[in-house]
Design a protein around this motif. Structure first.
Motif, PDB file in Angstrom:
ATOM      1  N   PHE A  57       0.742  -1.159   0.038  1.00 61.83           N
ATOM      2  CA  PHE A  57       0.194   0.026  -0.025  1.00 61.83           C
ATOM      3  C   PHE A  57       0.863   1.266   0.031  1.00 61.83           C
ATOM      4  CE2 PHE A  57      -3.085  -3.079   0.949  1.00 61.83           C
ATOM      5  CZ  PHE A  57      -4.442  -2.098   0.436  1.00 61.83           C
ATOM      6  N   VAL A  58       2.138   1.165   0.731  1.00 60.06           N
ATOM      7  CA  VAL A  58       2.942   2.305   0.832  1.00 60.06           C
ATOM      8  C   VAL A  58       3.546   2.661  -0.854  1.00 60.06           C
ATOM      9  CG1 VAL A  58       4.907   3.233   1.898  1.00 60.06           C
ATOM     10  CG2 VAL A  58       3.465   2.135   3.097  1.00 60.06           C
ATOM     11  N   LEU A  59       3.903   1.477  -1.212  1.00 59.84           N
ATOM     12  CA  LEU A  59       4.565   1.726  -2.646  1.00 59.84           C
ATOM     13  C   LEU A  59       3.731   1.870  -3.788  1.00 59.84           C
ATOM     14  CD1 LEU A  59       7.021  -1.438  -2.165  1.00 59.84           C
ATOM     15  CD2 LEU A  59       7.482   0.999  -2.009  1.00 59.84           C
ATOM     16  N   GLY A  60       2.273   1.577  -3.533  1.00 57.49           N
ATOM     17  CA  GLY A  60       1.091   1.836  -4.485  1.00 57.49           C
ATOM     18  C   GLY A  60       1.154   0.532  -5.185  1.00 57.49           C
ATOM     19  N   LEU A  61      -0.417   0.362  -5.179  1.00 52.40           N
ATOM     20  CA  LEU A  61      -0.947  -0.983  -5.605  1.00 52.40           C
ATOM     21  C   LEU A  61      -1.284  -0.866  -7.206  1.00 52.40           C
ATOM     22  CD1 LEU A  61      -3.260  -2.190  -3.046  1.00 52.40           C
ATOM     23  CD2 LEU A  61      -1.160  -3.556  -3.829  1.00 52.40           C
ATOM     24  N   SER A  62      -0.968  -1.709  -7.904  1.00 49.55           N
ATOM     25  CA  SER A  62      -1.556  -1.633  -9.201  1.00 49.55           C
ATOM     26  C   SER A  62      -2.775  -1.804  -9.423  1.00 49.55           C
ATOM     27  CB  SER A  62      -0.738  -2.890 -10.177  1.00 49.55           C
ATOM     28  OG  SER A  62      -0.965  -3.964  -9.901  1.00 49.55           O
ATOM     29  N   THR A  63      -3.516  -1.452 -10.333  1.00 59.15           N
ATOM     30  CA  THR A  63      -5.185  -1.977 -10.268  1.00 59.15           C
ATOM     31  C   THR A  63      -5.293  -3.101 -10.278  1.00 59.15           C
ATOM     32  OG1 THR A  63      -5.464   0.055 -11.798  1.00 59.15           O
ATOM     33  CG2 THR A  63      -7.269  -1.628 -11.692  1.00 59.15           C
ATOM     34  N   ASP A  64      -4.453  -3.986 -10.839  1.00 58.32           N
ATOM     35  CA  ASP A  64      -4.923  -5.505 -11.018  1.00 58.32           C
ATOM     36  C   ASP A  64      -4.526  -6.223  -9.600  1.00 58.32           C
ATOM     37  OD1 ASP A  64      -5.089  -5.681 -13.618  1.00 58.32           O
ATOM     38  OD2 ASP A  64      -3.269  -6.284 -14.255  1.00 58.32           O
ATOM     39  N   LYS A  65      -3.641  -5.677  -8.834  1.00 54.50           N
ATOM     40  CA  LYS A  65      -3.385  -6.240  -7.339  1.00 54.50           C
ATOM     41  C   LYS A  65      -4.527  -5.772  -6.562  1.00 54.50           C
ATOM     42  CE  LYS A  65       1.670  -6.696  -6.728  1.00 54.50           C
ATOM     43  NZ  LYS A  65       2.796  -6.221  -5.943  1.00 54.50           N
ATOM     44  N   TRP A  66      -4.877  -4.494  -6.840  1.00 54.30           N
ATOM     45  CA  TRP A  66      -5.915  -4.029  -5.921  1.00 54.30           C
ATOM     46  C   TRP A  66      -7.233  -4.787  -6.082  1.00 54.30           C
ATOM     47  CZ3 TRP A  66      -7.450  -1.626  -1.889  1.00 54.30           C
ATOM     48  CH2 TRP A  66      -8.611  -1.164  -1.439  1.00 54.30           C
ATOM     49  N   ASN A  67      -7.667  -4.980  -7.241  1.00 50.36           N
ATOM     50  CA  ASN A  67      -9.016  -5.810  -7.708  1.00 50.36           C
ATOM     51  C   ASN A  67      -8.817  -7.303  -7.268  1.00 50.36           C
ATOM     52  OD1 ASN A  67     -10.041  -3.679  -8.804  1.00 50.36           O
ATOM     53  ND2 ASN A  67      -9.119  -4.074 -11.047  1.00 50.36           N
ATOM     54  N   ALA A  68      -7.561  -7.758  -7.304  1.00 52.97           N
ATOM     55  CA  ALA A  68      -7.268  -9.107  -6.601  1.00 52.97           C
ATOM     56  C   ALA A  68      -7.591  -9.326  -5.325  1.00 52.97           C
ATOM     57  CB  ALA A  68      -5.917  -9.475  -7.102  1.00 52.97           C
ATOM     58  N   LEU A  69      -7.080  -8.171  -4.714  1.00 56.04           N
ATOM     59  CA  LEU A  69      -7.242  -8.255  -3.012  1.00 56.04           C
ATOM     60  C   LEU A  69      -8.837  -8.014  -2.586  1.00 56.04           C
ATOM     61  CD1 LEU A  69      -4.391  -5.904  -1.740  1.00 56.04           C
ATOM     62  CD2 LEU A  69      -5.003  -8.019  -0.996  1.00 56.04           C
ATOM     63  N   ASN A  70      -9.452  -7.249  -3.396  1.00 52.40           N
ATOM     64  CA  ASN A  70     -10.823  -6.867  -3.139  1.00 52.40           C
ATOM     65  C   ASN A  70     -11.830  -7.967  -3.628  1.00 52.40           C
ATOM     66  OD1 ASN A  70     -11.703  -4.163  -1.919  1.00 52.40           O
ATOM     67  ND2 ASN A  70      -9.789  -3.805  -3.464  1.00 52.40           N
ATOM     68  N   ASN A  71     -11.232  -8.753  -4.633  1.00 50.79           N
ATOM     69  CA  ASN A  71     -12.332 -10.073  -5.221  1.00 50.79           C
ATOM     70  C   ASN A  71     -11.854 -11.200  -4.494  1.00 50.79           C
ATOM     71  OD1 ASN A  71     -13.478  -8.115  -6.927  1.00 50.79           O
ATOM     72  ND2 ASN A  71     -11.916  -8.321  -8.354  1.00 50.79           N
ATOM     73  N   ASP A  72     -10.758 -11.237  -3.672  1.00 51.60           N
ATOM     74  CA  ASP A  72     -10.266 -12.513  -3.013  1.00 51.60           C
ATOM     75  C   ASP A  72     -11.443 -13.116  -2.320  1.00 51.60           C
ATOM     76  OD1 ASP A  72      -9.113 -14.761  -1.589  1.00 51.60           O
ATOM     77  OD2 ASP A  72      -7.279 -13.671  -1.807  1.00 51.60           O
ATOM     78  N   VAL A  73     -11.868 -14.181  -2.325  1.00 48.01           N
ATOM     79  CA  VAL A  73     -12.939 -14.837  -1.685  1.00 48.01           C
ATOM     80  C   VAL A  73     -12.642 -15.067  -0.057  1.00 48.01           C
ATOM     81  CG1 VAL A  73     -14.187 -16.132  -3.543  1.00 48.01           C
ATOM     82  CG2 VAL A  73     -12.395 -17.138  -2.019  1.00 48.01           C
ATOM     83  N   ASN A  74     -11.345 -15.083   0.068  1.00 46.35           N
ATOM     84  CA  ASN A  74     -10.857 -15.169   1.591  1.00 46.35           C
ATOM     85  C   ASN A  74     -10.560 -13.860   2.334  1.00 46.35           C
ATOM     86  OD1 ASN A  74     -10.299 -17.972   1.650  1.00 46.35           O
ATOM     87  ND2 ASN A  74      -8.552 -17.818   0.163  1.00 46.35           N
ATOM     88  N   GLN A  75     -11.064 -12.735   1.499  1.00 43.95           N
ATOM     89  CA  GLN A  75     -10.876 -11.593   2.252  1.00 43.95           C
ATOM     90  C   GLN A  75      -9.840 -11.087   3.098  1.00 43.95           C
ATOM     91  OE1 GLN A  75     -15.263 -12.402   3.938  1.00 43.95           O
ATOM     92  NE2 GLN A  75     -15.687 -10.391   3.200  1.00 43.95           N
ATOM     93  N   PRO A  76      -8.639 -10.939   2.382  1.00 47.77           N
ATOM     94  CA  PRO A  76      -7.511 -10.894   3.154  1.00 47.77           C
ATOM     95  C   PRO A  76      -7.555  -9.322   3.969  1.00 47.77           C
ATOM     96  CG  PRO A  76      -6.910 -10.570   0.886  1.00 47.77           C
ATOM     97  CD  PRO A  76      -8.292 -11.311   1.360  1.00 47.77           C
ATOM     98  N   LEU A  77      -8.397  -8.450   3.308  1.00 45.58           N
ATOM     99  CA  LEU A  77      -8.164  -7.207   3.885  1.00 45.58           C
ATOM    100  C   LEU A  77      -8.951  -6.913   5.151  1.00 45.58           C
ATOM    101  CD1 LEU A  77      -8.780  -4.974   0.683  1.00 45.58           C
ATOM    102  CD2 LEU A  77      -6.382  -5.297   2.110  1.00 45.58           C
ATOM    103  N   MET A  78      -9.545  -8.189   5.281  1.00 43.52           N
ATOM    104  CA  MET A  78     -10.717  -7.817   6.423  1.00 43.52           C
ATOM    105  C   MET A  78      -9.937  -8.110   8.095  1.00 43.52           C
ATOM    106  SD  MET A  78     -13.972 -10.454   7.795  1.00 43.52           S
ATOM    107  CE  MET A  78     -15.031 -10.213   6.248  1.00 43.52           C
ATOM    108  N   SER A  79     -10.026  -7.387   8.856  1.00 46.76           N
ATOM    109  CA  SER A  79      -9.605  -7.555  10.105  1.00 46.76           C
ATOM    110  C   SER A  79     -10.493  -8.658  11.116  1.00 46.76           C
ATOM    111  CB  SER A  79      -9.285  -6.513  11.143  1.00 46.76           C
ATOM    112  OG  SER A  79      -8.413  -5.504  10.377  1.00 46.76           O
TER     113      SER A  79
END
Length: 665
Positions: A372-394
């Motif tokens: 996130f500090v270095l900057g996410l490409s659109t593909d990486k951002w979409n991959a994170l948000n669309n991941d069924v395991n929801q890695p961004l969720m605390s």
């Protein structure tokens, strides 16, 4: 007689006239009231009404619009607040006053005199600002601290600090036109359109360095090896960036920073942020933004059109340099728990039950805060948000059905209310219902121990025992203690956590619901940190320390929620869960450390007959020796056909052993 009447009437008329004149006279505003009203309007930013209070012959500004713009320019630019005036003197219809204005750079204080006539203010330029002259303006200068504070674990290990990164950019005048954009875009994981847009900015000259992407040292070396510098116009420069040495292991609690955007600049106007600033976006980085960043110093000057200072209005020195934030986290324990569950959907909490200090707070799967500090490409951002395991969720923030983890709490409430006799044999039943009104619904259990007393019911996790006990306790007592345990309240913690619940709003409470609540089903949802905190009462003589993740915040949260006698009984029963060879937590038994714990398997399904649902696996384990205080709670999703709560017991061994070995050392 008639003359006398006329005389009396005349006198009465005169009296009435005098009273009327006196009354009208006293309805007028004093000069002090007029000036005070003017500045009350200034507080409200009602500049148009202020203009209406001025004597038009004294106003030098040509229009009301000009007047309003000037006041806006001065007072809103300096973020004026808490405007107060003190009337000092009045002579010959001239009011002398002292004005105080709190601003982003400290307090402006000055004296002024203003005439008042016929309830109108005789305008003078210093009504606007001290030292005001035609054509002058406000100049704000801020000084930002150079480095952001570090985030450290309890042993001083760095979790976040300012480090070195590399900016890959282009020099327009040295490029071969746009011929190389395709290759550059491929190297930097972007697209040609993005490059063209950045390179077309109006400020760019032929010799300008235009940063395209910030990368880590490893990525920089990889780009150099691929000969990106062989392309004319590509340059790499060293920049300061925020770095997170433990990356995914602690990203949910540490959070990350990013460059400010237009919304940030608007929200934090006049706080010293500019287009190159960073701001905490999540976790501790966001929660402690002010301390980590420090408070900027600054001054406000009145300057002429050439920026020459006419008068310094106020000056604020730095009150707080950037501060390091030391967490209660033990990063080695955090790392060990992460390693065990990194491929699961899980949340783990470890705390010192004697202080409330959170030793680990893990959510898996995780994400890289360095990305996130270095900057996410659109593909990486979409991959994170669309991941069924929801890695961004605390996941430690969420609430879950606690299952059998709730049984010791039901037991404690039953002991407190005398609804449970710990020695009484309720007679084991594999399935049970209160009466025929429940129709086809039965409470079932896999373990129906005999004798069916409290210790065996906890040791072997008997659902039926606790369903029956919950009905004996009754709704009123059960809900009273849930409230005493603050299950429906916001958990006081530095990071946001969802509130636990014991019933849905506006839900009809039935005996069946109360019975299910007794063994942690029904509508109960528990946050893992809150559940862990409640269990700490069993080794703290009934009191609970407030959970916290930043050092220096130890205090009692809930005092004496259970009696010493109750907690002693529950603790001994939880020890038996581990000691008994058939106990549900025996797999983690230690020869030299007395442990107490409880497993829990919560069923997530639509109905009693639903076979497609999943299971949550819980395990809470704690030491009972004050020399090695630790309590760990983990919940893992989707443990059906993977061993249920037994899966969690097995994966808790290594982190617990690591911590105990460190303490003994």
């Amino acid at each position: 007689m008639k003359d006398k009447k006329k005389w009396i009437i005349g006198i009465s008329a005169c009296v009435l006239l005098m009273v009327s004149v006196f009354f009208v006279f006293n309805q007028g505003k004093s000069n002090e009231q007029v000036v005070t009203e003017y500045f009350e309007l200034l507080k409200k930013k009602d500049y148009k009404q202020m203009y209406q209070m001025l004597n038009s012959k004294t106003v030098y500004t040509p229009t009301q619009k000009y007047f309003v713009e000037k006041y806006k320019e001065f007072y809103e630019e300096i973020d004026a607040k808490n405007i107060q005036i003190k009337i000092l003197d009045e002579q010959d219809n001239v009011i002398e006053y002292l004005i105080y204005i709190d601003t982003l750079a400290g307090r402006i204080t000055y004296r002024n005199k203003v005439g008042v006539k016929n309830e109108q203010i005789q305008f003078n330029k210093e009504l606007i600002m001290d030292g005001y002259t035609d054509g002058c303006k406000i100049k704000i200068t801020t000084y930002n601290p150079e480095k952001r504070g570090r985030i450290l674990d309890r042993n001083g290990k760095v979790l976040a600090e300012d480090g070195k990164g590399y900016s890959v950019g282009l020099v327009k005048g040295k490029l071969n036109g746009e011929n190389d954009y395709g290759q550059i875009a491929q190297y930097l994981e972007t697209d040609v359109e993005t490059l063209q847009k950045k390179m077309s900015a109006s400020w760019i000259n032929d010799d300008s360095f235009v940063p395209i992407k910030t990368v880590s040292e490893a990525t920089k070396n990889d780009l150099i090896n691929k000969n990106i510098l062989g392309i004319n116009g590509v340059k790499i420069s060293t920049v300061s960036i925020r770095t997170y040495p433990y990356d995914k292991v602690a990203s949910h609690i540490v959070g990350y920073v990013q460059n400010v955007n237009a919304e940030d600049l608007k929200k934090h106007k006049n706080e010293g942020y500019n287009s190159t600033s960073v701001i905490g976006r999540s976790g501790i980085e966001a929660a402690y933004e002010e301390k980590l960043r420090g408070i900027t110093s600054g001054k406000i000057d009145l300057v002429d059109k050439n920026d020459k200072v006419i008068k310094e209005l106020c000056h604020k020195e730095v009150k707080m340099s950037p501060q390091d934030i030391t967490l209660t986290i033990d990063i080695d324990l955090q790392q060990s728990l992460y390693n065990e569950y990194q491929n699961d959907k899980s949340a783990s909490v470890a705390l010192n039950p004697k202080t409330g200090e959170v030793l680990a707070l893990v959510s898996t799967p995780s994400y890289s805060n360095n990305d996130f500090v270095l900057g996410l490409s659109t593909d990486k951002w979409n991959a994170l948000n669309n991941d069924v395991n929801q890695p961004l969720m605390s996941r430690y923030k969420q609430t879950y059905t606690p299952g059998s983890s709730m049984k010791p709490i039901t037991a404690a409430i039953g002991l407190e209310t005398k609804a449970i006799d710990p020695d009484k044999d309720l007679v084991a039943k594999d399935k049970w219902q209160k009466d025929s009104s429940w129709g086809n619904y039965y409470v079932t259990t896999l373990h129906a121990p005999s004798p069916n007393n409290l210790r065996n019911a906890i040791t072997y996790s008997d659902n039926v025992y606790f369903a029956r006990s919950a009905l004996n306790i009754g709704k009123d007592n059960l809900f009273k203690y849930y409230k005493n345990l603050k299950i429906v309240e916001k958990i006081p913690f530095e990071l946001a956590l969802n509130k636990s619940q014991y019933i849905n709003k506006n839900q009809k409470v039935s005996d069946q619901l109360i019975a299910d609540s007794g063994y942690g089903q029904g509508q109960i949802l528990m946050n893992p940190l809150q559940l862990a905190s409640i269990y700490s009462a069993f080794v703290n003589n009934g009191s609970i320390y407030q959970p916290h993740i930043v050092q220096g915040q130890t205090k009692t949260w809930i005092k004496n929620v259970f009696s010493k006698e109750t907690t002693k009984t529950i603790k001994e029963d939880l020890i038996n869960v581990i000691v008994d060879e058939n106990g549900t937590g025996h797999a983690i038994y230690h020869d030299h450390v007395i442990l107490a714990g409880k497993t829990g398997t919560a069923e997530i399904k639509q109905s009693q007959s639903d076979t497609t649902g999943t299971e949550l696996g819980w395990f809470t384990i704690m030491t009972t020796d004050e020399k090695q205080p630790i309590l760990m709670t983990t919940v893992v999703e989707d443990v059906k056909n993977r061993g249920g709560s037994g899966y969690v017991v097995e994966h808790t061994k290594a982190p617990l052993d690591l911590y105990l070995s460190q303490v003994s050392d």
